[in-house]
Enzyme design. Sequence first.
Site, PDB file in Angstrom:
ATOM      1  N   CYS A 158       0.818  -1.231   0.000  1.00  0.00           N
ATOM      2  CA  CYS A 158       0.000   0.000   0.000  1.00  0.00           C
ATOM      3  C   CYS A 158       0.851   1.281   0.000  1.00  0.00           C
ATOM      4  O   CYS A 158       0.431   2.310  -0.534  1.00  0.00           O
ATOM      5  CB  CYS A 158      -0.934   0.000   1.201  1.00  0.00           C
ATOM      6  N   HIS A 251      -2.584   7.016   2.783  1.00  0.00           N
ATOM      7  CA  HIS A 251      -1.126   7.095   2.874  1.00  0.00           C
ATOM      8  C   HIS A 251      -0.643   8.237   1.978  1.00  0.00           C
ATOM      9  O   HIS A 251      -0.890   8.233   0.762  1.00  0.00           O
ATOM     10  CB  HIS A 251      -0.470   5.800   2.387  1.00  0.00           C
TER      11      HIS A 251
HETATM   12  N1  LIG Z   1      -4.625  -2.974   6.384  1.00  0.00           N
HETATM   13  C1  LIG Z   1      -4.075  -2.596   5.213  1.00  0.00           C
HETATM   14  O1  LIG Z   1      -4.190  -1.430   4.776  1.00  0.00           O
HETATM   15  C2  LIG Z   1      -3.314  -3.569   4.363  1.00  0.00           C
HETATM   16  C3  LIG Z   1      -2.831  -3.123   3.140  1.00  0.00           C
HETATM   17  C4  LIG Z   1      -2.184  -4.012   2.284  1.00  0.00           C
HETATM   18  C5  LIG Z   1      -2.005  -5.309   2.683  1.00  0.00           C
HETATM   19  N2  LIG Z   1      -2.444  -5.746   3.896  1.00  0.00           N
HETATM   20  C6  LIG Z   1      -2.222  -7.159   4.221  1.00  0.00           C
HETATM   21  O2  LIG Z   1      -3.472  -7.840   4.258  1.00  0.00           O
HETATM   22  C7  LIG Z   1      -3.419  -8.882   5.224  1.00  0.00           C
HETATM   23  C8  LIG Z   1      -4.547  -8.707   6.221  1.00  0.00           C
HETATM   24  O3  LIG Z   1      -4.405  -7.452   6.885  1.00  0.00           O
HETATM   25  P1  LIG Z   1      -5.533  -6.868   7.823  1.00  0.00           P
HETATM   26  O4  LIG Z   1      -5.094  -5.512   8.175  1.00  0.00           O
HETATM   27  O5  LIG Z   1      -6.868  -7.065   7.208  1.00  0.00           O
HETATM   28  O6  LIG Z   1      -5.387  -7.873   9.109  1.00  0.00           O
HETATM   29  P2  LIG Z   1      -6.420  -8.159  10.277  1.00  0.00           P
HETATM   30  O7  LIG Z   1      -7.397  -7.075  10.423  1.00  0.00           O
HETATM   31  O8  LIG Z   1      -5.589  -8.562  11.448  1.00  0.00           O
HETATM   32  O9  LIG Z   1      -7.231  -9.476   9.755  1.00  0.00           O
HETATM   33  C9  LIG Z   1      -6.619 -10.713   9.679  1.00  0.00           C
HETATM   34  C10 LIG Z   1      -7.550 -11.769   9.088  1.00  0.00           C
HETATM   35  O10 LIG Z   1      -6.803 -12.992   8.999  1.00  0.00           O
HETATM   36  C11 LIG Z   1      -7.595 -14.046   9.554  1.00  0.00           C
HETATM   37  N3  LIG Z   1      -6.751 -15.124  10.053  1.00  0.00           N
HETATM   38  C12 LIG Z   1      -5.833 -15.080  11.038  1.00  0.00           C
HETATM   39  N4  LIG Z   1      -5.288 -16.313  11.215  1.00  0.00           N
HETATM   40  C13 LIG Z   1      -5.892 -17.132  10.304  1.00  0.00           C
HETATM   41  C14 LIG Z   1      -5.774 -18.510   9.981  1.00  0.00           C
HETATM   42  N5  LIG Z   1      -4.940 -19.326  10.643  1.00  0.00           N
HETATM   43  N6  LIG Z   1      -6.547 -19.013   8.990  1.00  0.00           N
HETATM   44  C15 LIG Z   1      -7.396 -18.215   8.312  1.00  0.00           C
HETATM   45  N7  LIG Z   1      -7.562 -16.897   8.581  1.00  0.00           N
HETATM   46  C16 LIG Z   1      -6.809 -16.368   9.557  1.00  0.00           C
HETATM   47  C17 LIG Z   1      -8.372 -13.366  10.664  1.00  0.00           C
HETATM   48  O11 LIG Z   1      -9.447 -14.188  11.061  1.00  0.00           O
HETATM   49  P3  LIG Z   1     -10.010 -14.182  12.589  1.00  0.00           P
HETATM   50  O12 LIG Z   1     -10.841 -12.933  12.730  1.00  0.00           O
HETATM   51  O13 LIG Z   1     -10.832 -15.429  12.620  1.00  0.00           O
HETATM   52  O14 LIG Z   1      -8.825 -14.218  13.494  1.00  0.00           O
HETATM   53  C18 LIG Z   1      -8.785 -12.087   9.946  1.00  0.00           C
HETATM   54  O15 LIG Z   1      -9.876 -12.355   9.111  1.00  0.00           O
HETATM   55  C19 LIG Z   1      -2.021  -8.848   5.836  1.00  0.00           C
HETATM   56  O16 LIG Z   1      -1.186  -9.749   5.143  1.00  0.00           O
HETATM   57  C20 LIG Z   1      -1.577  -7.413   5.570  1.00  0.00           C
HETATM   58  O17 LIG Z   1      -0.180  -7.307   5.515  1.00  0.00           O
HETATM   59  C21 LIG Z   1      -3.113  -4.900   4.744  1.00  0.00           C
END
Ligand SMILES: NC(=O)c1ccc[n+]([C@@H]2O[C@H](COP(=O)([O-])OP(=O)(O)OC[C@H]3O[C@@H](n4cnc5c(N)ncnc54)[C@H](OP(=O)(O)O)[C@@H]3O)[C@@H](O)[C@H]2O)c1
Length: 362
Positions: A158, A251
């Site tokens: 991002c 950002h």
């Molecule tokens: N936030 C951003 O702006 C952004 C931008 C670009 C990329 N990303 C990337 O996108 C990804 C997710 O980010 P996020 O900010 O959305 O994280 P987040 O809010 O912490 O959400 C994480 C998700 O992963 C699931 N999860 C965790 N352990 C799991 C498992 N063992 N099996 C299946 N699902 C599992 C969680 O499910 P539960 O609720 O059941 O725990 C939840 O749905 C990361 O790799 C991050 O680097 C984020």
Amino acid sequence: MKKYKVGIIGATGMVGQRFVLLTAKHPWFEPVVLAASAHSAGKAYKDAVAGKWFMQEDIPESEGNLVVMDAEADAEKIASMVDFVFCAVNMKKDEIKALEEKYAKLECPVVSNNSAHRWTPDVPMVVPEINADHIQIIDAQRKRLGTKRGFIAVKSNCSLQSYVPALHPLMKYGVEKALVCTYQAISGAGKTFETWPEMIDNVIPYIGGEEEKSEQEPLKLWGKIAGDHIENASSPAITAQCLRVPCSDGHMAACFVSFKGEKPSIEQIKADWAAFSGRAQELNLPSAPKQFLHYFEEADRPQTKLDRNLEGGMAVSIGRLREDTQYDYKFVCLSHNTLRGAAGGAVLLAELLCAEGYIDAK
Ligand SMILES: NC(=O)c1ccc[n+]([C@@H]2O[C@H](COP(=O)([O-])OP(=O)(O)OC[C@H]3O[C@@H](n4cnc5c(N)ncnc54)[C@H](OP(=O)(O)O)[C@@H]3O)[C@@H](O)[C@H]2O)c1
């Protein structure tokens, strides 16, 4: 038109929630599977996200009632129910790699937000306006995986979704080097001010791994297909500092740029930005902004709060282009990190993959 059936892996997370909203009202896509960890599996989606729904809009009713599936244990069933999945999960990198490959080998295309496969040489990392042609490497990836339908495609980090689009139309002048300082919102860490109160009235000058991604990922975007892999570009040299700032979304980047030879004029640069469009606009993809790069003449724009939602959060705002004493020019730019920079960028990539025939409705 028959809609593509979509699964969202990590549907309960910050990015996953955006996917739910974007696909629920999408003209081509229909979310039929919402999956997350074993902890959420078995609950109605609205109960699984109770107390951690981060979006302004309400949970769409039909998705709220879907029962969350277990992304790992139910993989085979999920793969059989959908045409492709979006994936945005918080797990260890090697676990994400394995999970995404598992779906690909189950003949289910994976459009990913995660960084785990960004450096896999035959996995395309795509910003549809910049390097749409890289999706052709999927043929080589399918050969390696032994699949007919399944593959993995990723979007880039991002942090770079503002300055790489701004630099891209200038590459023809020979960009020698760029220096960027990013000012990144807390949603990029999956957080809100409620869940991260330490960020109120604060700046944290460190985001783990972000500077490396900001410096190196552009070289893959500007690379080219060489046989069975993407060969990264060797220039321009980019140096980055990434700061976490107290904004909910958006950002911003302050960018300095120098050219190898004669530098273009300010008027030329503005004209190049105004005229720029890519494959996403050519194909008229549903999530593509009409005007990808918007230049603001006002001295105090773009502003994170005012401009992050431009064209549904999918456009890039640029401003303050001027000469610099050390570099040729400097400017600021802005993009929405969970829309263009995450779920929106992945939805646009999925649209490209459908339009170009890499994903079909089963
Ligand atoms: N936030 C951003 O702006 C952004 C931008 C670009 C990329 N990303 C990337 O996108 C990804 C997710 O980010 P996020 O900010 O959305 O994280 P987040 O809010 O912490 O959400 C994480 C998700 O992963 C699931 N999860 C965790 N352990 C799991 C498992 N063992 N099996 C299946 N699902 C599992 C969680 O499910 P539960 O609720 O059941 O725990 C939840 O749905 C990361 O790799 C991050 O680097 C984020």
